[in-house]
Design an enzyme around this catalytic site. Sequence first.
Site, PDB file in Angstrom:
ATOM      1  N   ARG A 168      -2.422  -4.434  14.341  1.00 20.42           N
ATOM      2  CA  ARG A 168      -3.748  -3.954  13.923  1.00 20.42           C
ATOM      3  C   ARG A 168      -4.691  -5.126  13.681  1.00 20.42           C
ATOM      4  O   ARG A 168      -5.882  -5.034  13.965  1.00 20.42           O
ATOM      5  CB  ARG A 168      -3.627  -3.111  12.650  1.00 20.42           C
ATOM      6  CG  ARG A 168      -2.964  -1.770  12.908  1.00 20.42           C
ATOM      7  CD  ARG A 168      -2.724  -1.033  11.623  1.00 20.42           C
ATOM      8  NE  ARG A 168      -3.935  -0.500  11.055  1.00 20.42           N
ATOM      9  CZ  ARG A 168      -4.017   0.003   9.821  1.00 20.42           C
ATOM     10  NH1 ARG A 168      -2.969   0.023   9.040  1.00 20.42           N
ATOM     11  NH2 ARG A 168      -5.151   0.482   9.371  1.00 20.42           N
ATOM     12  N   ARG A 182       0.822  -1.217   0.000  1.00 16.75           N
ATOM     13  CA  ARG A 182       0.000   0.000   0.000  1.00 16.75           C
ATOM     14  C   ARG A 182       0.852   1.262   0.000  1.00 16.75           C
ATOM     15  O   ARG A 182       1.902   1.306   0.644  1.00 16.75           O
ATOM     16  CB  ARG A 182      -0.887   0.010   1.239  1.00 16.75           C
ATOM     17  CG  ARG A 182      -2.203  -0.582   0.890  1.00 16.75           C
ATOM     18  CD  ARG A 182      -3.343  -0.473   1.746  1.00 16.75           C
ATOM     19  NE  ARG A 182      -3.363   0.105   3.038  1.00 16.75           N
ATOM     20  CZ  ARG A 182      -4.475   0.158   3.756  1.00 16.75           C
ATOM     21  NH1 ARG A 182      -5.591  -0.306   3.263  1.00 16.75           N
ATOM     22  NH2 ARG A 182      -4.465   0.678   4.950  1.00 16.75           N
ATOM     23  N   ARG A 216       2.603   4.135   4.790  1.00 17.65           N
ATOM     24  CA  ARG A 216       2.237   4.751   6.069  1.00 17.65           C
ATOM     25  C   ARG A 216       2.851   3.977   7.231  1.00 17.65           C
ATOM     26  O   ARG A 216       2.962   2.753   7.165  1.00 17.65           O
ATOM     27  CB  ARG A 216       0.709   4.754   6.226  1.00 17.65           C
ATOM     28  CG  ARG A 216       0.051   5.842   5.452  1.00 17.65           C
ATOM     29  CD  ARG A 216      -1.467   5.807   5.460  1.00 17.65           C
ATOM     30  NE  ARG A 216      -2.111   4.839   6.329  1.00 17.65           N
ATOM     31  CZ  ARG A 216      -3.374   4.481   6.193  1.00 17.65           C
ATOM     32  NH1 ARG A 216      -4.123   4.991   5.220  1.00 17.65           N
ATOM     33  NH2 ARG A 216      -3.924   3.624   7.003  1.00 17.65           N
TER      34      ARG A 216
HETATM   35  P1  AMP Z   1      -7.831   3.432   9.000  1.00 15.12           P
HETATM   36  O1  AMP Z   1      -7.306   4.391   8.004  1.00 15.12           O
HETATM   37  O2  AMP Z   1      -9.333   3.361   9.014  1.00 15.12           O
HETATM   38  O3  AMP Z   1      -7.216   2.069   8.897  1.00 15.12           O
HETATM   39  O4  AMP Z   1      -7.435   4.006  10.451  1.00 15.12           O
HETATM   40  C1  AMP Z   1      -6.098   4.192  10.826  1.00 15.12           C
HETATM   41  C2  AMP Z   1      -5.982   4.233  12.334  1.00 15.12           C
HETATM   42  O5  AMP Z   1      -6.788   5.303  12.866  1.00 15.12           O
HETATM   43  C3  AMP Z   1      -6.458   3.001  13.071  1.00 15.12           C
HETATM   44  O6  AMP Z   1      -5.484   1.983  13.135  1.00 15.12           O
HETATM   45  C4  AMP Z   1      -6.792   3.571  14.446  1.00 15.12           C
HETATM   46  O7  AMP Z   1      -5.625   3.790  15.212  1.00 15.12           O
HETATM   47  C5  AMP Z   1      -7.367   4.927  14.096  1.00 15.12           C
HETATM   48  N1  AMP Z   1      -8.840   4.862  13.931  1.00 15.12           N
HETATM   49  C6  AMP Z   1      -9.551   5.094  12.787  1.00 15.12           C
HETATM   50  N2  AMP Z   1     -10.868   4.951  12.989  1.00 15.12           N
HETATM   51  C7  AMP Z   1     -11.012   4.619  14.294  1.00 15.12           C
HETATM   52  C8  AMP Z   1     -12.125   4.314  15.133  1.00 15.12           C
HETATM   53  N3  AMP Z   1     -13.391   4.306  14.657  1.00 15.12           N
HETATM   54  N4  AMP Z   1     -11.877   4.017  16.432  1.00 15.12           N
HETATM   55  C9  AMP Z   1     -10.638   4.017  16.945  1.00 15.12           C
HETATM   56  N5  AMP Z   1      -9.544   4.270  16.210  1.00 15.12           N
HETATM   57  C10 AMP Z   1      -9.714   4.572  14.899  1.00 15.12           C
END
Ligand code: AMP
Length: 213
Positions: free
Chosen positions: A171, A127, A160
């Site tokens: 994760r 990615r 990232r």
């Molecule tokens: P994503 O781009 O959706 O994979 O989000 C990246 C990171 O942001 C995640 O690994 C979390 O640390 C944080 N994050 C995003 N959305 C949430 C959520 N709804 N609740 C808690 N942490 C979030």
Amino acid sequence: MKIIMLGAPGAGKGTQAKMIAEKYSIPHISTGDIFRANIKEGTELGKKAKTYMDKGELVPDELVVDLVVDRVAKDDAKNGYVLDGFPRTIPQAEALDKALEAIGEKVDYAIDVDVPDENIIKRMSGRRACVECGGTYHIEHIPPKKEGICDKCGGGLILRDDDKPDTVKNRLSVYHEQTQPLIEYYSKKGILKTVDGTAEMMEVFASIIKILG
Ligand code: AMP
């Protein structure tokens, strides 16, 4: 139409969410994007969120819920939206349901983009994200026209921090522990739809369109 995207990190739900948003002319609301924008702008929220994100942990519910509840109340979300990356815990899902119930609304579909763990780690290392606009690419599946450069804004593309292999493993375990229970939560509500996320991007999209009509 109010849609929630479920699936492990790297399952491709963000890509699908963007395509859904475009097809149905509804906003794509990604909590990850909101946090990354805050980090870039150096806001207090961004600073707090980054400490969790860099470790692959979830940002605490209290930092997320109000943000989303406010966002979905905005004018452009009147005809619906596609939520990408929220909810990620049962309390977040309950808070969203409560906020929607209060205005006589509800989530219409929870779409689970299903991809086994072993595919995920491989995918995530390919990615790339744009440092400027947040646009996402994959070196094999969605390559940019010019290597390392964003097609949309010309920004530089990076892996990232939270897509690095050790963080990805963390994760994934966070996903199984905290987010996967949402599959049962929405299944019980009768709105869960599962699509095979290992299929080709456009095939996955076709199965989603079939569901949404
Ligand atoms: P994503 O781009 O959706 O994979 O989000 C990246 C990171 O942001 C995640 O690994 C979390 O640390 C944080 N994050 C995003 N959305 C949430 C959520 N709804 N609740 C808690 N942490 C979030």
